[in-house]
Write an enzyme that holds these catalytic residues in place. Structure first.
Site, PDB file in Angstrom:
ATOM      1  N   GLY A  44      13.719 -10.226 -10.855  1.00  0.00           N
ATOM      2  CA  GLY A  44      15.114 -10.660 -10.664  1.00  0.00           C
ATOM      3  C   GLY A  44      16.106  -9.623 -10.168  1.00  0.00           C
ATOM      4  O   GLY A  44      17.094  -9.676 -10.338  1.00  0.00           O
TER       5      GLY A  44
ATOM      6  N   CYS B  86       0.906  -1.299  -0.100  1.00  0.00           N
ATOM      7  CA  CYS B  86       0.072   0.013   0.037  1.00  0.00           C
ATOM      8  C   CYS B  86       0.795   1.375   0.039  1.00  0.00           C
ATOM      9  O   CYS B  86       2.058   1.137  -0.335  1.00  0.00           O
ATOM     10  CB  CYS B  86      -0.882   0.141   1.198  1.00  0.00           C
TER      11      CYS B  86
ATOM     12  N   ASN C 267       3.242  -0.542   5.086  1.00  0.00           N
ATOM     13  CA  ASN C 267       3.312  -0.981   3.479  1.00  0.00           C
ATOM     14  C   ASN C 267       4.599  -2.066   2.965  1.00  0.00           C
ATOM     15  O   ASN C 267       5.457  -2.100   3.621  1.00  0.00           O
ATOM     16  CB  ASN C 267       3.825   0.354   2.645  1.00  0.00           C
ATOM     17  N   GLY C 268       3.988  -3.028   2.254  1.00  0.00           N
ATOM     18  CA  GLY C 268       4.908  -4.084   1.974  1.00  0.00           C
ATOM     19  C   GLY C 268       4.495  -5.280   2.375  1.00  0.00           C
ATOM     20  O   GLY C 268       3.349  -5.605   2.628  1.00  0.00           O
TER      21      GLY C 268
ATOM     22  N   ARG D   1      -4.654   0.657   0.736  1.00  0.00           N
ATOM     23  CA  ARG D   1      -4.401  -0.506   0.668  1.00  0.00           C
ATOM     24  C   ARG D   1      -4.489  -1.287  -0.611  1.00  0.00           C
ATOM     25  O   ARG D   1      -5.483  -1.031  -1.185  1.00  0.00           O
ATOM     26  CB  ARG D   1      -5.261  -1.254   1.973  1.00  0.00           C
TER      27      ARG D   1
END
Length: 649
Positions: free
Chosen positions: A364, A2, A74-75, A49
């Site tokens: 990656g 978010c 966030n995360g 969110r």
């Protein structure tokens, strides 16, 4: 995933809900699924969110049982299940299945040190009502950004700088102190930003406010100890096991998940490990460009198809001829700060494409930094070979190299560009040589552009990073510098901003901090053996990926922007960097800019990054300093592309 934001009124005034709402509205793209705010007198925290884990119960802000602790995060915290079980054994009761609630109770159990237990990418704000204390923090590698604005009355923070600009009294102004570093490196390194009065919270940093006192400290640094006691086989086994563990850990999601796939070693390794730990086909996404030789150099679709077929993925690809003129203002607005790295365009386009199917993507990003994948990491290796040549021959080579043409968008001219840069730096000391590879514009050219003394430019982000690196191992010293500068402030910044512009969560398993710590301890002669980039990593993947993928020629994840600047974008370049525009803006010497454009067009230099840095700064200025809408600026750029005259700044 978010966007978070908040305000702490240092003057004791109550936080206004409307101010938090305005901050959230401008970053709604980061969290279109939900929003919320919590205000306790002079502190307010809030979020937007994007629902990924515990879709129904993961609303934020989230509080503990008595409401004394409240969090926005966030995360993702990837080891939340293990931490949750540990906390439950201690008597903590959970009301949701979200990863964020784990952080809330972990703080209650362990205080500020709780952050050292987290494996993830995050920024967070935690309000401790018992102590009237606000704590904000950022993950170890800086995968998630966090901006801070502080004056005598308040301290405000947000995942995106543009949210801070919505606060009453916020003044939009160019941070002139950041301009030299931006021109030199092509991005603004933390703690500075391009905005006057706004700074970045550095990676692995916590900031607290209690009793009117603001305190800031680092809780993690890249290890500097090299492990020389392990055999090559031990390194192979540990590296492969940790890569697989990192990928598997980051596959946790309650929504559809996919992977970017270029067909390079890093993205192929991630996809291969995902396939190994999934009971259904992985969704993969690749991008290519339409056009001629320059576009073909960036087209990796055949390699991506090969890997997709190998692992039986549900493969999707898109071939584009992007409307860069129309895209540029919108993407610069989303970036908050200008950058010279054209990967932000590619990242946005492939993110937009993937978002049609999935909410979470694995990338990656980071493998080249960890395991020595960039050509610049071979500078010392070849400099030692070059140093064995007789002095007259070295001098002759230098004179010849200076006359070579350079253009990264032609196979032959790109080889000559690399040779030219190497010979010019071969006899420098290691730090200076590495700086020459990283720089977009030299300190001398920046001084000419800004009419500034060169001596005033020496104390920059790279100088601080080199001073802090403290490595005798040259390769790992370069890695330490990258981890403090380019990785968080360029590569990870654009990855976050461009994926979140389309509400897509991008995870970077190769930057799992445990894998980073393992790579940091690896001796240079193990990482890169005999001049082979990523030697150890490739060897560790030998039974997962075919040899032609492991050892194919490296290609950057960017765009053929240098070629476009000589063709379809030439009118835009000349319009936005015209003497009239430059004089009106009052930053740069117009003659120096005109010469840079001419040298690039004549292939005397490859000025792609330098010209994009200047171009994007002017676009940023029109958006943020002049207060124009990105659609309005895009219309102007389209007119320029069609032969109109630029409107002076």
């Amino acid at each position: 995933m978010c966007g978070i934001h908040g305000i702490y009124q240092l003057d004791g005034q109550r936080v206004e809900p409307a101010h938090l709402t305005a901050m959230g509205d401008v970053t709604a793209h980061r969290g279109p699924d939900d929003e919320g705010q919590h205000i306790d007198g002079n502190c307010g925290i809030a979020m937007r969110r994007l629902s990924i884990i515990d879709l129904a119960g993961g609303h934020q802000p989230i509080g503990n049982a008595d409401g004394s602790l409240v969090l926005v995060c966030n995360g993702e915290i990837y080891n939340f299940r293990e931490l949750r079980a540990e906390l439950q054994a201690k008597g903590y009761r959970f009301k949701t299945g979200s990863d964020s609630e784990v952080l809330l109770h972990l703080y209650d159990a362990e205080g500020d040190d709780c952050v050292k237990r987290l494996n993830g990418m995050f920024d967070f704000a935690l309000w401790d009502g018992r102590r009237r204390r606000l704590l904000i923090g950022r993950d170890r590698l800086g995968v998630k950004p966090l901006y801070v604005m502080q004056d005598g009355k308040r301290l405000a923070f947000a995942t995106e700088a543009k949210a801070l600009l919505k606060l009453p009294g916020a003044r939009v102004a160019l941070n002139r102190e950041a301009v030299p570093g931006y021109l030199h490196l092509g991005y603004v390194a933390a703690p500075q930003t391009i905005f006057e009065g706004i700074r970045k919270l550095p990676p692995a940093t916590l900031l607290s406010i209690e009793n009117g006192q603001v305190r800031e400290w680092r809780y993690w640094r890249l290890p500097s100890r090299i492990e020389r006691g392990w055999s090559r086989d031990e390194w192979l086994q540990r590296t492969r096991a940790q890569i697989e563990r990192s990928v598997e850990m980051q596959m946790v999601s309650d929504v559809p998940i996919g992977a970017f796939l270029s067909g390079g070693v890093d993205s192929s390794a991630v996809v291969g490990c995902m396939a190994k730990h999934s009971d259904h086909p992985i969704r993969t996404y690749a991008i290519g460009f339409e056009g001629g030789e320059a576009e073909a150099l960036y087209n990796e679709l055949p390699y991506a198809r090969q890997v997709a077929k190998l692992f039986g993925t549900e493969h999707h690809e898109i071939v584009v001829k992007p409307d860069v003129v129309g895209l540029l203002p919108r993407l610069v607005w989303h970036m908050d700060e200008p950058v010279s790295d054209t990967a932000f365009i590619t990242t946005y386009l492939v993110s937009e494409f993937a978002r049609q199917d999935v909410k979470v993507i694995l990338s990656g990003v980071g493998g080249d930094e960890l395991f020595g994948g960039y050509r610049r990491y071979l500078g010392g290796h070849y400099a030692r070979k070059f140093g064995r040549l007789p002095a007259p021959l070295r001098k002759l080579a230098g004179m010849a190299a200076a006359r070579l043409p350079a253009d990264r968008h032609s196979g032959l001219l790109n080889t000559l560009r690399l040779a030219k840069g190497f010979v010019a730096s071969a006899e420098m000391d290691p730090d200076a040589r590495y700086r020459s590879y990283l720089q977009v514009l030299s300190h001398d050219t920046v001084a000419q552009l800004l009419h500034a003394p060169r001596s005033a430019l020496a104390d920059d982000a790279l100088a601080h990073a080199f001073a802090a690196a403290g490595h005798d191992d040259e390769l790992n010293r370069m890695f330490a510098v990258d981890a403090e500068t380019q990785l968080p402030d360029d590569l990870l910044m654009l990855t976050d901003k461009m994926s979140m512009a389309v509400s897509l969560e991008c995870r970077v398993p190769l930057l799992d901090h445990e894998l980073v710590e393992l790579a940091a301890a690896m001796p240079a002669d193990v990482k890169i053996a005999g001049g082979q980039l990523k030697h150890l990593m490739k060897a560790s993947l030998g039974d997962l990926l075919p040899q032609d993928i492991l050892h194919r020629k490296k290609r950057g994840f960017g765009t053929p922007m240098g070629a476009w600047l000589k063709k379809e974008l030439a009118p835009v370049l000349r319009g936005l960097l015209s003497p009239a525009v430059l004089h009106r803006r009052g930053l740069f010497d117009a003659d120096v800019v005109t010469q840079l454009v001419a040298d690039h067009e004549a292939n005397r230099i490859d000025g792609t990054d330098a010209l994009i840095a200047l171009l994007n700064l002017e676009v940023w200025s029109r958006l943020y300093l002049d207060g124009r809408d990105h659609a309005d600026v895009a219309d102007e750029l389209h007119h320029l592309a069609n032969g109109a005259t630029a409107v002076p700044a």
